[in-house]
Design a protein around this motif. Structure first.
Motif, PDB file in Angstrom:
ATOM      1  N   VAL A 174       0.852  -1.185   0.000  1.00  8.64           N
ATOM      2  CA  VAL A 174       0.000   0.000   0.000  1.00  8.64           C
ATOM      3  C   VAL A 174       0.887   1.232   0.000  1.00  8.64           C
ATOM      4  N   LEU A 175       0.683   2.092  -0.995  1.00  6.94           N
ATOM      5  CA  LEU A 175       1.394   3.360  -1.073  1.00  6.94           C
ATOM      6  C   LEU A 175       0.381   4.469  -0.804  1.00  6.94           C
ATOM      7  N   ALA A 176       0.447   5.039   0.391  1.00  3.00           N
ATOM      8  CA  ALA A 176      -0.442   6.141   0.755  1.00  3.00           C
ATOM      9  C   ALA A 176       0.242   7.450   0.397  1.00  3.00           C
ATOM     10  N   VAL A 177      -0.479   8.320  -0.311  1.00  6.50           N
ATOM     11  CA  VAL A 177       0.098   9.579  -0.783  1.00  6.50           C
ATOM     12  C   VAL A 177      -0.592  10.732  -0.077  1.00  6.50           C
ATOM     13  N   ALA A 178       0.209  11.619   0.493  1.00  4.42           N
ATOM     14  CA  ALA A 178      -0.307  12.816   1.141  1.00  4.42           C
ATOM     15  C   ALA A 178       0.374  14.044   0.553  1.00  4.42           C
ATOM     16  N   ASP A 179      -0.334  15.152   0.558  1.00  2.00           N
ATOM     17  CA  ASP A 179       0.218  16.428   0.106  1.00  2.00           C
ATOM     18  C   ASP A 179       0.969  17.047   1.280  1.00  2.00           C
ATOM     19  N   ALA A 180       2.284  17.149   1.138  1.00  2.00           N
ATOM     20  CA  ALA A 180       3.123  17.608   2.248  1.00  2.00           C
ATOM     21  C   ALA A 180       2.811  19.038   2.674  1.00  2.00           C
ATOM     22  N   PRO A 233      -4.940  19.164   5.913  1.00  2.00           N
ATOM     23  CA  PRO A 233      -5.959  18.101   5.949  1.00  2.00           C
ATOM     24  C   PRO A 233      -5.467  16.778   5.370  1.00  2.00           C
ATOM     25  N   SER A 234      -4.597  16.847   4.365  1.00  2.00           N
ATOM     26  CA  SER A 234      -4.044  15.628   3.786  1.00  2.00           C
ATOM     27  C   SER A 234      -3.099  14.950   4.766  1.00  2.00           C
ATOM     28  N   LEU A 235      -2.313  15.745   5.481  1.00  2.00           N
ATOM     29  CA  LEU A 235      -1.419  15.180   6.493  1.00  2.00           C
ATOM     30  C   LEU A 235      -2.216  14.578   7.647  1.00  2.00           C
ATOM     31  N   ASP A 236      -3.307  15.228   8.016  1.00  2.00           N
ATOM     32  CA  ASP A 236      -4.175  14.675   9.065  1.00  2.00           C
ATOM     33  C   ASP A 236      -4.748  13.332   8.622  1.00  2.00           C
ATOM     34  N   TRP A 237      -5.137  13.250   7.344  1.00  2.00           N
ATOM     35  CA  TRP A 237      -5.658  11.979   6.821  1.00  2.00           C
ATOM     36  C   TRP A 237      -4.602  10.893   6.943  1.00  2.00           C
ATOM     37  N   ALA A 238      -3.374  11.202   6.558  1.00  2.00           N
ATOM     38  CA  ALA A 238      -2.291  10.211   6.635  1.00  2.00           C
ATOM     39  C   ALA A 238      -2.063   9.773   8.072  1.00  2.00           C
ATOM     40  N   GLY A 239      -2.205  10.702   9.008  1.00  2.00           N
ATOM     41  CA  GLY A 239      -2.015  10.360  10.404  1.00  2.00           C
ATOM     42  C   GLY A 239      -3.054   9.402  10.937  1.00  2.00           C
ATOM     43  N   GLY A 240      -4.246   9.435  10.346  1.00  2.00           N
ATOM     44  CA  GLY A 240      -5.312   8.548  10.807  1.00  2.00           C
ATOM     45  C   GLY A 240      -5.582   7.372   9.900  1.00  2.00           C
ATOM     46  N   PHE A 241      -4.780   7.222   8.826  1.00  2.00           N
ATOM     47  CA  PHE A 241      -5.018   6.144   7.867  1.00  2.00           C
ATOM     48  C   PHE A 241      -4.564   4.819   8.459  1.00  2.00           C
ATOM     49  N   ALA A 242      -5.500   3.901   8.616  1.00  2.00           N
ATOM     50  CA  ALA A 242      -5.160   2.612   9.243  1.00  2.00           C
ATOM     51  C   ALA A 242      -5.956   1.489   8.583  1.00  2.00           C
ATOM     52  N   PRO A 243      -5.610   1.126   7.342  1.00  2.00           N
ATOM     53  CA  PRO A 243      -6.356   0.046   6.679  1.00  2.00           C
ATOM     54  C   PRO A 243      -6.058  -1.299   7.321  1.00  2.00           C
ATOM     55  N   ALA A 244      -7.045  -2.151   7.300  1.00  2.00           N
ATOM     56  CA  ALA A 244      -6.884  -3.497   7.893  1.00  2.00           C
ATOM     57  C   ALA A 244      -6.216  -4.415   6.881  1.00  2.00           C
ATOM     58  N   VAL A 245      -4.961  -4.178   6.621  1.00  2.00           N
ATOM     59  CA  VAL A 245      -4.206  -4.994   5.668  1.00  2.00           C
ATOM     60  C   VAL A 245      -2.946  -5.511   6.354  1.00  2.00           C
ATOM     61  N   VAL A 266      -0.025  -6.118   4.741  1.00  2.00           N
ATOM     62  CA  VAL A 266       1.044  -5.922   3.757  1.00  2.00           C
ATOM     63  C   VAL A 266       1.791  -4.649   4.132  1.00  2.00           C
ATOM     64  N   PRO A 267       3.011  -4.483   3.617  1.00  2.00           N
ATOM     65  CA  PRO A 267       3.766  -3.270   3.935  1.00  2.00           C
ATOM     66  C   PRO A 267       3.017  -2.006   3.514  1.00  2.00           C
ATOM     67  N   LYS A 268       3.141  -0.962   4.329  1.00  2.00           N
ATOM     68  CA  LYS A 268       2.549   0.347   4.051  1.00  2.00           C
ATOM     69  C   LYS A 268       3.662   1.384   3.954  1.00  2.00           C
ATOM     70  N   ILE A 269       3.702   2.063   2.836  1.00  2.00           N
ATOM     71  CA  ILE A 269       4.694   3.105   2.622  1.00  2.00           C
ATOM     72  C   ILE A 269       3.973   4.440   2.466  1.00  2.00           C
ATOM     73  N   LEU A 270       4.470   5.446   3.163  1.00  2.00           N
ATOM     74  CA  LEU A 270       3.894   6.785   3.081  1.00  2.00           C
ATOM     75  C   LEU A 270       4.740   7.646   2.152  1.00  2.00           C
ATOM     76  N   CYS A 271       4.081   8.263   1.193  1.00  2.00           N
ATOM     77  CA  CYS A 271       4.734   9.196   0.279  1.00  2.00           C
ATOM     78  C   CYS A 271       4.227  10.602   0.600  1.00  2.00           C
ATOM     79  N   LEU A 272       5.127  11.459   1.046  1.00  2.00           N
ATOM     80  CA  LEU A 272       4.803  12.864   1.254  1.00  2.00           C
ATOM     81  C   LEU A 272       5.128  13.591  -0.045  1.00  2.00           C
ATOM     82  N   ASN A 273       4.121  13.738  -0.884  1.00  2.00           N
ATOM     83  CA  ASN A 273       4.310  14.327  -2.210  1.00  2.00           C
ATOM     84  C   ASN A 273       4.212  15.860  -2.122  1.00  2.00           C
ATOM     85  N   LYS A 274       4.597  16.516  -3.196  1.00  2.00           N
ATOM     86  CA  LYS A 274       4.625  17.980  -3.257  1.00  2.00           C
ATOM     87  C   LYS A 274       5.520  18.535  -2.147  1.00  2.00           C
TER      88      LYS A 274
END
Length: 298
Positions: free
Chosen positions: A88-94, A98-110, A112-120
């Motif tokens: 899972v590649l989660a993308v947030a607008d650096a 609000p996008s960073l807040d979303w990334a902070g609360g993103f917790a899918p029930a998976v 598999v590895p989760k990688i965070l991309c702070l884009n922009k």
């Protein structure tokens, strides 16, 4: 040499650069990209292959709170990608809190590895970038990367990190494939992208494209393409057509140029406009247009 292959789900809020990132991975303008949120309406597979790995990226619609049936369809498309993913590649607008807040609360029930991309990441002062990474260090992420997809900054490093985490597997698709979508899909997306760029206010969000005819012709005659631009109201049809047909001619010229670059050949493009009342809210219209029908409404 061990070969690695798998599916990478790209998820995030609207307009954080998921499709731009996919295009950067592939080195091709495969996914529609505009400054408008919700440009991506359904998931698209983009396939990156090299001598050691194959990453099958699933570009998904932005995760938004649904207001009508199309939104629910888009959200289901995005969440369904998590079920298929090896990564899972989660993308947030650096630069967008609000996008960073979303990334902070993103917790899918998976599992598999989760990688965070702070884009922009270019929107953030260099002196604060490390602090931004530290903010997410305890969030359960396997890795955190900063990118500016429009400038290819950090993209090769992120791609290398993703490829290294793919499971051992033979290729899932032929190594020279870029996507599993048919050519008609990309033609329709280029027309819709042009509508998003050229039309104002709510009108482009009420547009759906269906390619009615795609015919390659012999000799040096251009490929013939006929497409319907569906809108929801007669007033919208008038806006798309424009005074004396001026707007639809402009849409046709710009779309044709994109399609010709994509196909590498001359194209004759005919566009027509048809009213399909409230198609975004009606399941049978969505089904006809090729969208996923939300489970609770099927």
């Amino acid at each position: 040499m061990t070969f690695r292959a798998g599916f990478v789900a790209i998820v995030g809020l609207p307009n954080v650069g998921k499709s731009t990132l996919l295009n950067a991975f592939l080195g091709e303008r495969l996914a529609a990209v505009t400054p408008r949120a919700q440009t991506t309406q359904r998931r698209l597979l983009g396939i990156y292959s090299d001598e050691a790995s194959q990453a099958v990226f699933i570009d998904t619609p932005g995760l938004l709170e649904p207001r009508y049936t199309l939104h629910r369809s888009m959200r289901e498309e995005a969440l369904a990608a998590l079920d298929d993913a090896d990564l899972v590649l989660a993308v947030a607008d650096a630069g967008f809190e609000p996008s960073l807040d979303w990334a902070g609360g993103f917790a899918p029930a998976v599992r598999v590895p989760k990688i965070l991309c702070l884009n922009k990441i270019d929107r953030v002062e260099a002196s604060t970038r490390e602090g931004l990474r530290a903010r997410f260090a305890s969030g359960g992420w396997d890795e955190i990367h900063g990118t500016c997809a429009t400038e290819d900054e950090g993209v090769p490093e992120l791609l290398e990190a993703l490829s290294a985490r793919l499971p051992e597997s033979p290729p899932l698709y032929p190594l020279d494939d870029l996507s599993d979508a048919p050519v008609r899909y990309f033609v329709a997306e280029m027309i819709r992208e042009t509508c998003l760029e050229e039309l104002e206010d709510e009108v482009p969000y009420a547009v759906a494209i269906r390619v009615e005819e795609f015919r390659e012709r012999e000799g040096d005659r251009p490929t013939y393409i006929e497409a319907l631009i569906h809108v929801e109201k007669e007033s919208q049809k008038g806006i798309v057509v424009g005074a004396g047909g001026r707007t639809i001619r402009k849409l046709g010229i710009r779309s044709r140029r994109k399609i010709e670059r994509f196909l590498g050949q001359r194209v004759y493009l005919r566009l027509r406009v048809k009213v399909l009342p409230n198609w975004r809210k009606k399941t049978h219209h969505l089904r006809v247009l090729g969208f996923r029908v939300p489970a609770q409404e099927s």
